[in-house]
Write a protein that holds these residues in place. Structure first.
Motif, PDB file in Angstrom:
ATOM      1  N   ASP A   3       0.867  -1.031   0.016  1.00 50.11           N
ATOM      2  CA  ASP A   3       0.038   0.024  -0.159  1.00 50.11           C
ATOM      3  C   ASP A   3       0.918   1.261   0.026  1.00 50.11           C
ATOM      4  OD1 ASP A   3      -2.636   1.376   0.277  1.00 50.11           O
ATOM      5  OD2 ASP A   3      -1.749   1.915   2.411  1.00 50.11           O
ATOM      6  N   LEU A   4       1.881   1.118   0.874  1.00 55.27           N
ATOM      7  CA  LEU A   4       2.844   2.358   0.856  1.00 55.27           C
ATOM      8  C   LEU A   4       3.533   2.726  -0.577  1.00 55.27           C
ATOM      9  CD1 LEU A   4       4.487   4.698   2.561  1.00 55.27           C
ATOM     10  CD2 LEU A   4       6.081   2.741   2.728  1.00 55.27           C
ATOM     11  N   LEU A   5       3.878   1.473  -1.347  1.00 54.49           N
ATOM     12  CA  LEU A   5       4.732   1.661  -2.385  1.00 54.49           C
ATOM     13  C   LEU A   5       3.600   2.457  -3.445  1.00 54.49           C
ATOM     14  CD1 LEU A   5       6.548  -1.734  -2.810  1.00 54.49           C
ATOM     15  CD2 LEU A   5       7.409   0.778  -1.856  1.00 54.49           C
ATOM     16  N   ALA A   6       2.313   1.852  -3.353  1.00 53.77           N
ATOM     17  CA  ALA A   6       1.456   2.197  -4.364  1.00 53.77           C
ATOM     18  C   ALA A   6       1.039   3.766  -4.100  1.00 53.77           C
ATOM     19  CB  ALA A   6      -0.087   1.728  -4.182  1.00 53.77           C
ATOM     20  N   ARG A   7       1.097   4.275  -2.841  1.00 50.27           N
ATOM     21  CA  ARG A   7       0.896   5.703  -2.531  1.00 50.27           C
ATOM     22  C   ARG A   7       2.371   6.651  -3.083  1.00 50.27           C
ATOM     23  NH1 ARG A   7       0.288   6.276   3.375  1.00 50.27           N
ATOM     24  NH2 ARG A   7       0.936   4.335   3.394  1.00 50.27           N
ATOM     25  N   ALA A   8       3.325   5.970  -3.008  1.00 48.35           N
ATOM     26  CA  ALA A   8       4.528   6.570  -3.439  1.00 48.35           C
ATOM     27  C   ALA A   8       4.634   6.884  -4.938  1.00 48.35           C
ATOM     28  CB  ALA A   8       5.938   5.804  -2.795  1.00 48.35           C
ATOM     29  N   LEU A   9       4.108   5.897  -5.602  1.00 41.69           N
ATOM     30  CA  LEU A   9       4.105   5.928  -6.904  1.00 41.69           C
ATOM     31  C   LEU A   9       2.989   6.983  -7.365  1.00 41.69           C
ATOM     32  CD1 LEU A   9       4.665   2.188  -8.068  1.00 41.69           C
ATOM     33  CD2 LEU A   9       6.242   4.254  -8.389  1.00 41.69           C
ATOM     34  N   ASP A  10       1.888   7.086  -6.892  1.00 45.16           N
ATOM     35  CA  ASP A  10       0.852   7.913  -7.201  1.00 45.16           C
ATOM     36  C   ASP A  10       1.152   9.349  -6.625  1.00 45.16           C
ATOM     37  OD1 ASP A  10      -0.489   8.109  -5.072  1.00 45.16           O
ATOM     38  OD2 ASP A  10      -2.014   6.511  -5.621  1.00 45.16           O
ATOM     39  N   GLY A  11       2.150   9.482  -6.123  1.00 46.37           N
ATOM     40  CA  GLY A  11       2.507  11.019  -5.508  1.00 46.37           C
ATOM     41  C   GLY A  11       1.778  11.216  -4.264  1.00 46.37           C
ATOM     42  N   ARG A  12       1.030  10.274  -3.497  1.00 45.19           N
ATOM     43  CA  ARG A  12       0.444  10.724  -2.224  1.00 45.19           C
ATOM     44  C   ARG A  12       1.407  10.930  -1.106  1.00 45.19           C
ATOM     45  NH1 ARG A  12      -4.009   6.293  -1.455  1.00 45.19           N
ATOM     46  NH2 ARG A  12      -2.740   5.266  -2.967  1.00 45.19           N
ATOM     47  N   VAL A  13       2.602  10.018  -1.234  1.00 41.41           N
ATOM     48  CA  VAL A  13       3.617  10.196  -0.329  1.00 41.41           C
ATOM     49  C   VAL A  13       4.764  10.442  -1.109  1.00 41.41           C
ATOM     50  CG1 VAL A  13       5.249   8.621   1.073  1.00 41.41           C
ATOM     51  CG2 VAL A  13       2.595   8.272   1.235  1.00 41.41           C
ATOM     52  N   GLN A  14       5.650  11.643  -0.403  1.00 41.30           N
ATOM     53  CA  GLN A  14       6.746  12.125  -1.235  1.00 41.30           C
ATOM     54  C   GLN A  14       7.823  11.039  -0.930  1.00 41.30           C
ATOM     55  OE1 GLN A  14       7.227  15.819  -2.141  1.00 41.30           O
ATOM     56  NE2 GLN A  14       9.379  16.160  -1.097  1.00 41.30           N
ATOM     57  N   VAL A  15       8.689  10.788  -1.859  1.00 40.45           N
ATOM     58  CA  VAL A  15      10.132   9.980  -1.471  1.00 40.45           C
ATOM     59  C   VAL A  15      11.134  10.905  -1.858  1.00 40.45           C
ATOM     60  CG1 VAL A  15      11.462   7.877  -2.175  1.00 40.45           C
ATOM     61  CG2 VAL A  15       8.828   7.673  -2.165  1.00 40.45           C
ATOM     62  N   ASN A  16      11.826  11.280  -0.668  1.00 46.81           N
ATOM     63  CA  ASN A  16      13.031  12.172  -0.905  1.00 46.81           C
ATOM     64  C   ASN A  16      14.248  11.414  -1.326  1.00 46.81           C
ATOM     65  OD1 ASN A  16      11.242  13.645   1.417  1.00 46.81           O
ATOM     66  ND2 ASN A  16      11.843  14.914   0.112  1.00 46.81           N
TER      67      ASN A  16
END
Ligand code: SF4
Ligand code: SF4
Lengths: 488, 337
Positions: free
Chosen positions: B59-72
């Protein structure tokens, strides 16, 4: 019947996926898949035998010294030499440092955090578990990481760096320890002892080591149920009936750990042995009866199980019926469990004997056996340090023959580790590794017999709506698996 | 440092041994998580340190990929396994059925910085040894050839190439200081060496600060493991050529390879896994080591070596082939006049 694919599994070393068939809220059948392959056994082919000492530690970043020790033993076997007493003590000290660090890391960072999960929010101990073990904020988690960091400074001195220490040689240690360093190391051992006695046990190590039965352990727990992290584990374990989770196969294998100089009758500080629960019998392991079966591995198989000296490793990602990169090791055709339980059964520790007699191998006994080892081995290390003789040799020169075979059996934190090598024309013609998790997380063999974890997962409860069932997580982590070792 | 916004680190393991993560936890601090927090770093997920498992990570990876979570910072540990035949099936991200190389390609596209943690992720490393059975490569290099999984032209959203925190394992200080500098906006392209390693450690040589330097000066050499002498002449030490600050920064308190009694095998350099000779032995031509100190003309080295050999003090010579001091420095009146 519902099917569940659980992964990625974290807080284990490496890559693991479990596929579960579920009926009526219980696991009916489990398949364990190691999802990564690197090919060390292929890489080692054609190398100079001593080059293995650089490659094999890099099989695994959590038990690299264990791999070094097994490899050095296999080369020493090939050369027909032994280490001088100093070299043996130093290599035991390094192995023990790593093994105990693994137990510590496992307890605080890998195993206990599951008790902080939301599904346990209503349990009386939950708030305390969160306070102590929540990843990144838990008070005790942070204390344990700091203690671990200090502990590994032992390896900075003994072996230069960790992981991928390269000081362990077939002929001994490349690092001689002098008088002043010996004292400094002793003081670091005492510092670690203090951490264990203050935080983990809230009791002297000797008091833990002297426990003779589960009754005694529970009485000790009940006298002060909230002091010390081990007691909090026991509180959770009793509340959740962890003695019912994850039954093992009842056959336990230890190759013996910490060979001692000049003790031919009892050559290891922690004994070797195969314990059979059904008959309450202990026999010496017969290394000739070890085979690996590749029926369900993505590896070419010879249509029959092979002894590691004949073993082969040729990947075949399209193989029908295969579901993991792990082969299925068997001892005279049987599934075994390996790890701290096996070492303590072989060493006849009364607490572990009693726990196994009452509950078999299970989540509860696996954790008890590992934690007990922290209490048992630190005092051993103190004695090995005192036995060092600065000025006497740490290393024996050796010469390897151009042809021959070698076997190196040792114990990693997670259990029996074996390296076998065949040398032809001065080069490695075959190198096979059977790691502890290869045993514990083995797939089915040609006869369809599931491996130890596959069997241990059968019957595990699955709560409504769970996608990564918490009981499955407890069971998997109770083995402290190391998948990178398994598939190397 | 920007206030408020956490610097999100997502850490994934690919074809490696997990040793860089285990090394990370040996960082010299009394409060590992506190140090991260003080630097504004938030660990989105780390395989050994996070609670989230299975579906929670997916779930976290999905949110990272669609921009809901920022990966610095996307930190990748371990080599990228392209085999067999380009399928990536030697490493499938468990539970997803999708090869890790595909996950990494996608996540690299959304990350502000992409960081190769360790020599496997940087160059392919030990996993790419011998015939390289898994077709392993680094994120942006394959040995010393630029390219790797992401290609020579890849730039992360920050505009930087993949940052190669090389080492096998890599030193916890190299990783933490790189991440803290990135979080503080204090690591730019010009702070990377020609192989995109952070200069703060790669501009040093292992030889600097080696306790065997006096033996080196006099070419008083170790002949077998446990000897105290310099390991360049016979034991394969590459410390005079290898970029890393191992002997001035130190490992696990007071350690380094050379202090542990074994050669520097150049674990921060591309291709270290296939030196073309036995590890722990120095290849020589006419008695002269092939690998000579960086920045030193061969003729000078040969001349200096023979001169210093003839001037080797007895003490240095005797101690070089012993595992403990067999001759201690003379005690003399040294009061200055
Ligand atoms: S052992 Fe290696 S690093 Fe140390 S002085 Fe000799 S060449 Fe330099
Ligand atoms: S001394 Fe050399 S081989 Fe050892 S860690 Fe440093 S760079 Fe790597």
């Amino acid at each position: 019947m519902a099917r569940l694919l659980v992964g990625p599994f974290n807080r284990v070393e490496g890559d693991l996926e479990v596929s579960l068939d579920i009926r009526a809220g219980r696991v009916q059948r489990a398949q364990v898949n190691a999802t990564m392959y690197r090919g060390f056994e292929q890489i080692l082919q054609g190398k100079l035998p001593t080059d293995a000492l650089v490659y094999v530690p890099r099989i695994c970043g959590i038990c690299s010294v264990s791999q070094s020790v097994a490899s050095a033993k296999a080369l020493a076997d090939l050369a027909g030499i032994t280490m001088p007493a100093n070299g043996l003590h130093v290599s035991n000290l390094m192995l023990a440092t790593e093994n105990l660090a693994d137990h510590l890391t496992h307890f605080y960072l890998f195993f206990m955090p599951d008790f902080t999960r939301g599904v346990y929010a209503s349990r009386p101990w939950h708030a305390e578990a969160v306070r102590r073990f929540a990843p990144s904020t838990g008070e005790q988690t942070r204390e344990a990481i700091a203690a671990r960091q200090r502990w590994f400074t032992l390896l900075g001195t003994l072996g230069g760096k960790w992981p991928h220490t390269q000081s362990i040689e077939p002929g001994g240690s490349s690092r001689a320890v002098d008088q002043a360093e010996r004292i400094r190391l002793l003081s670091k051992l005492r510092e670690f002892r203090a951490f264990l006695e203050r935080h983990l046990f809230a009791a002297p190590l000797e008091a833990i080591a002297a426990m003779r039965s589960l009754d005694e352990l529970w009485a000790w727990h009940d006298a002060a149920p909230n002091t010390g992290d081990f007691r909090l584990f026991l509180t959770c374990a009793r509340d959740l009936d962890l003695q019912l989770l994850g039954p093992g196969p009842g056959l336990y294998l230890s190759f013996g750990a910490y060979a001692q100089p000049g003790h031919s009758s009892s050559p290891h500080a922690l004994a070797s042995g195969v314990w059979r629960s059904a008959t309450q019998s202990l026999v010496e392991p017969d290394a000739l009866s070890i085979t690996e079966d590749a029926t369900h591995a993505w590896l070419e198989d010879a249509a029959m199980p092979l002894h590691p000296l004949q073993g082969m490793t040729v990947p075949n990602a399209d193989k029908a019926g295969a579901y993991t990169w792990n082969k299925a090791p068997r001892l005279a055709g049987e599934v075994v469990e390996t790890g701290a339980i096996a070492r303590q059964l072989a060493s006849r520790h009364p607490l572990v004997h009693d726990a196994v007699a009452q509950h078999g191998g299970c989540v509860l006994t696996r954790v008890i056996a590992r934690v007990l080892e922290l209490a048992l081995v630190v005092p051993m290390m103190e004695s090995w340090l005192k036995a060092l003789q600065p000025g006497e040799p740490y290393f024996n020169a050796f010469q390897l023959p151009d042809e021959g075979v070698g076997m190196g059996l040792s114990e990693a934190a997670r259990g029996a580790l074996g390296h076998w090598l065949v040398v032809k024309n001065g080069r490695i013609a075959n190198y096979q590794i059977v790691a502890p998790t290869s045993w514990n997380f083995s797939p089915r063999d040609a006869g369809g017999t599931p491996g130890a974890l596959e069997k241990a997962l059968e019957g595990a409860p699955v709560l409504a709506g769970e996608k990564s069932p918490v009981a499955v997580q407890h069971i998997v982590r109770s083995f402290d698996p190391c998948m990178v070792c398994t598939v190397h | 440092m920007k206030t408020g916004e956490p610097f999100n680190v997502l850490w994934l393991q690919s074809g490696g041994c997990g040793g860089c993560s285990m090394s990370l936890l040996c960082a010299d601090t009394t409060d590992f998580h506190g140090q991260l927090r003080d630097a504004g770093i938030h660990l989105l997920w780390h395989p050994s340190l996070s609670l989230e498992s299975g579906d929670e990570l997916q779930d976290l990876l999905a949110r990272a990929l669609d921009g809901r979570v920022q990966v610095n910072a996307l930190c990748i540990e371990g080599a990228l396994l392209r085999g067999p035949n380009g399928t990536g099936r030697f490493h499938v991200l468990a539970g997803t059925g999708i090869p890790m190389i595909d996950w990494v390609r996608k996540l690299a596209g959304v990350a502000q910085h992409v960081v190769a943690v360790g020599s496997c992720a940087a160059w392919g490393g030990i996993t790419a040894g011998a015939s390289n059975p898994t077709d392993a490569c680094g994120l942006q290099y394959e040995d010393d050839r630029i390219g790797g999984l992401l290609g020579a032209d890849f730039r992360s959203r920050s505009g930087m190439p993949v940052i190669n925190i090389a080492g096998c394992p890599t030193h916890p200080g190299w990783v933490l200081e790189s991440l803290m500098a990135l979080a503080a906006d204090m690591l730019q392209a010009q702070d990377l060496d020609p192989l995109a390693r952070p200069r703060f450690y790669a501009d040093h040589l292992v030889h600097h600060g080696c306790t065997r330097n006096e033996f080196y000066e006099f070419k008083a050499s170790a002949e077998q493991p446990s000897d105290r002498g310099c390991m360049m002449e016979h034991m394969g030490c590459k410390g005079t050529q290898v970029h890393a600050d191992c002997n001035t920064r130190l490992w696990n308190g007071e350690g380094s390879c050379t202090r542990g009694g074994y050669a520097c095998i150049a674990c921060t350099e591309p291709g270290f896994q296939e030196p073309g000779h036995a590890f722990g032995h120095t290849p020589k031509v006419a008695g002269i080591p092939i690998g000579l100190p960086t920045d030193m003309p061969k003729a000078w080295f040969v001349a200096l070596a023979s001169l210093s050999k003839s001037a080797t003090p007895k003490r240095v010579k005797a101690n070089a082939t012993a595992d403990h001091l067999v001759m201690t420095p003379a005690v003399r009146k040294t009061r200055l006049r």
